[in-house]
Design a protein around this motif. Structure first.
Motif, PDB file in Angstrom:
ATOM      1  N   HIS A 151       1.315  -2.496  10.357  1.00  0.00           N
ATOM      2  CA  HIS A 151       0.431  -2.669   9.207  1.00  0.00           C
ATOM      3  C   HIS A 151       1.038  -2.109   7.919  1.00  0.00           C
ATOM      4  CE1 HIS A 151      -2.769  -3.920  11.928  1.00  0.00           C
ATOM      5  NE2 HIS A 151      -2.382  -2.928  12.709  1.00  0.00           N
ATOM      6  N   ASP A 152       1.840  -1.059   8.080  1.00  0.00           N
ATOM      7  CA  ASP A 152       2.482  -0.445   6.914  1.00  0.00           C
ATOM      8  C   ASP A 152       3.844   0.097   7.343  1.00  0.00           C
ATOM      9  OD1 ASP A 152       3.383   1.047   4.767  1.00  0.00           O
ATOM     10  OD2 ASP A 152       1.524   2.170   4.504  1.00  0.00           O
ATOM     11  N   THR A 173      -5.755   8.923   2.423  1.00  0.00           N
ATOM     12  CA  THR A 173      -4.696   8.138   1.801  1.00  0.00           C
ATOM     13  C   THR A 173      -4.655   6.774   2.491  1.00  0.00           C
ATOM     14  OG1 THR A 173      -3.021   8.872   3.372  1.00  0.00           O
ATOM     15  CG2 THR A 173      -3.351  10.237   1.380  1.00  0.00           C
ATOM     16  N   ASP A 174      -3.924   5.847   1.896  1.00  0.00           N
ATOM     17  CA  ASP A 174      -3.777   4.533   2.516  1.00  0.00           C
ATOM     18  C   ASP A 174      -3.146   4.661   3.900  1.00  0.00           C
ATOM     19  OD1 ASP A 174      -4.927   3.278   0.352  1.00  0.00           O
ATOM     20  OD2 ASP A 174      -3.007   2.710  -0.567  1.00  0.00           O
ATOM     21  N   GLN A 175      -2.170   5.548   4.042  1.00  0.00           N
ATOM     22  CA  GLN A 175      -1.515   5.706   5.338  1.00  0.00           C
ATOM     23  C   GLN A 175      -2.460   6.329   6.370  1.00  0.00           C
ATOM     24  OE1 GLN A 175       2.227   7.653   4.313  1.00  0.00           O
ATOM     25  NE2 GLN A 175       3.213   5.648   4.216  1.00  0.00           N
ATOM     26  N   ARG A 176      -3.265   7.295   5.963  1.00  0.00           N
ATOM     27  CA  ARG A 176      -4.260   7.851   6.888  1.00  0.00           C
ATOM     28  C   ARG A 176      -5.256   6.774   7.321  1.00  0.00           C
ATOM     29  NH1 ARG A 176      -6.020  13.856   4.634  1.00  0.00           N
ATOM     30  NH2 ARG A 176      -4.087  14.905   5.263  1.00  0.00           N
ATOM     31  N   LYS A 177      -5.630   5.911   6.385  1.00  0.00           N
ATOM     32  CA  LYS A 177      -6.557   4.827   6.727  1.00  0.00           C
ATOM     33  C   LYS A 177      -5.950   3.898   7.769  1.00  0.00           C
ATOM     34  CE  LYS A 177      -8.962   4.776   2.294  1.00  0.00           C
ATOM     35  NZ  LYS A 177      -9.129   4.058   1.024  1.00  0.00           N
ATOM     36  N   VAL A 178      -4.677   3.588   7.632  1.00  0.00           N
ATOM     37  CA  VAL A 178      -4.011   2.723   8.610  1.00  0.00           C
ATOM     38  C   VAL A 178      -3.999   3.406   9.981  1.00  0.00           C
ATOM     39  CG1 VAL A 178      -1.791   1.723   9.293  1.00  0.00           C
ATOM     40  CG2 VAL A 178      -2.621   1.444   6.950  1.00  0.00           C
TER      41      VAL A 178
END
Length: 137
Positions: free
Chosen positions: A46-47, A17-22
Motif C-alpha cells: 500500500h505504501d 500519520t499516513d504510515q500508521r494508518k496503513v
C-alpha cells in the motif's frame, strides 16, 4: 471488538500519520497473527516508502497504548492481534505454523474448577495447544 484500530487510536488521541494508518489498516484486515516482518510486507504493498523500522515502532506504540497485544507461540517471533477482543485460546499447527483461535466453555469451566481446587480465583490465563493436523487417508 468492532472498532477499527484507527478509530481506537483516535479515541485515545494517538496521532495517526499516513504510515500508521496503513499499518493499522493492514492489521484490521489480517485474519491471522502477523509478526512485524509480515506486517511490513503487507504494508509496503500500500505504501512502498514504509520502512521495517517504522513498522516496529508502530506496533510497539500500539502495544504500549493498549491497541495491540503481543503474542508469542514459541517460534521466536512476536506476533500481534488486536487488544481487548473477546477471550480466546490458540491451537498452533506444529507443521505449518497456522494459529487457530478457539473458545470452549467446558475448558474455561475446568480451568476455574482447577484453580478453585488449588485455592485460587483466576484473574486471567493464556492457553496454547500445539499439535499436528490429522490426515484422513
Amino acid at each position: 471488538m468492532a472498532d477499527s484500530i484507527i478509530k481506537r487510536c483516535a479515541g485515545i488521541g494517538l496521532r495517526m500519520t499516513d504510515q500508521r494508518k496503513v499499518i493499522a489498516m493492514v492489521l484490521d484486515q489480517s485474519d491471522d497473527h502477523p509478526d512485524a516482518e509480515e506486517l511490513f510486507a503487507r504494508a509496503t504493498i500500500h505504501d512502498p516508502k514504509i520502512s521495517l523500522a517504522t513498522v516496529y515502532r508502530t506496533v510497539k506504540t500500539f502495544e504500549e497504548r493498549g491497541i495491540l497485544e503481543k503474542v508469542e507461540f514459541g517460534d521466536g517471533r512476536a506476533r500481534y492481534e488486536a487488544a481487548g477482543r473477546a477471550h480466546h485460546d490458540h491451537l498452533i499447527d506444529e507443521n505449518s505454523g497456522e494459529v487457530i483461535e478457539f473458545y470452549d466453555p467446558d475448558i474455561e469451566a475446568l480451568q476455574e474448577k482447577i484453580a478453585a481446587k488449588l485455592g485460587y480465583r483466576l484473574t486471567g490465563h493464556r492457553m496454547e495447544l500445539i499439535g499436528v493436523k490429522l490426515t484422513s487417508d
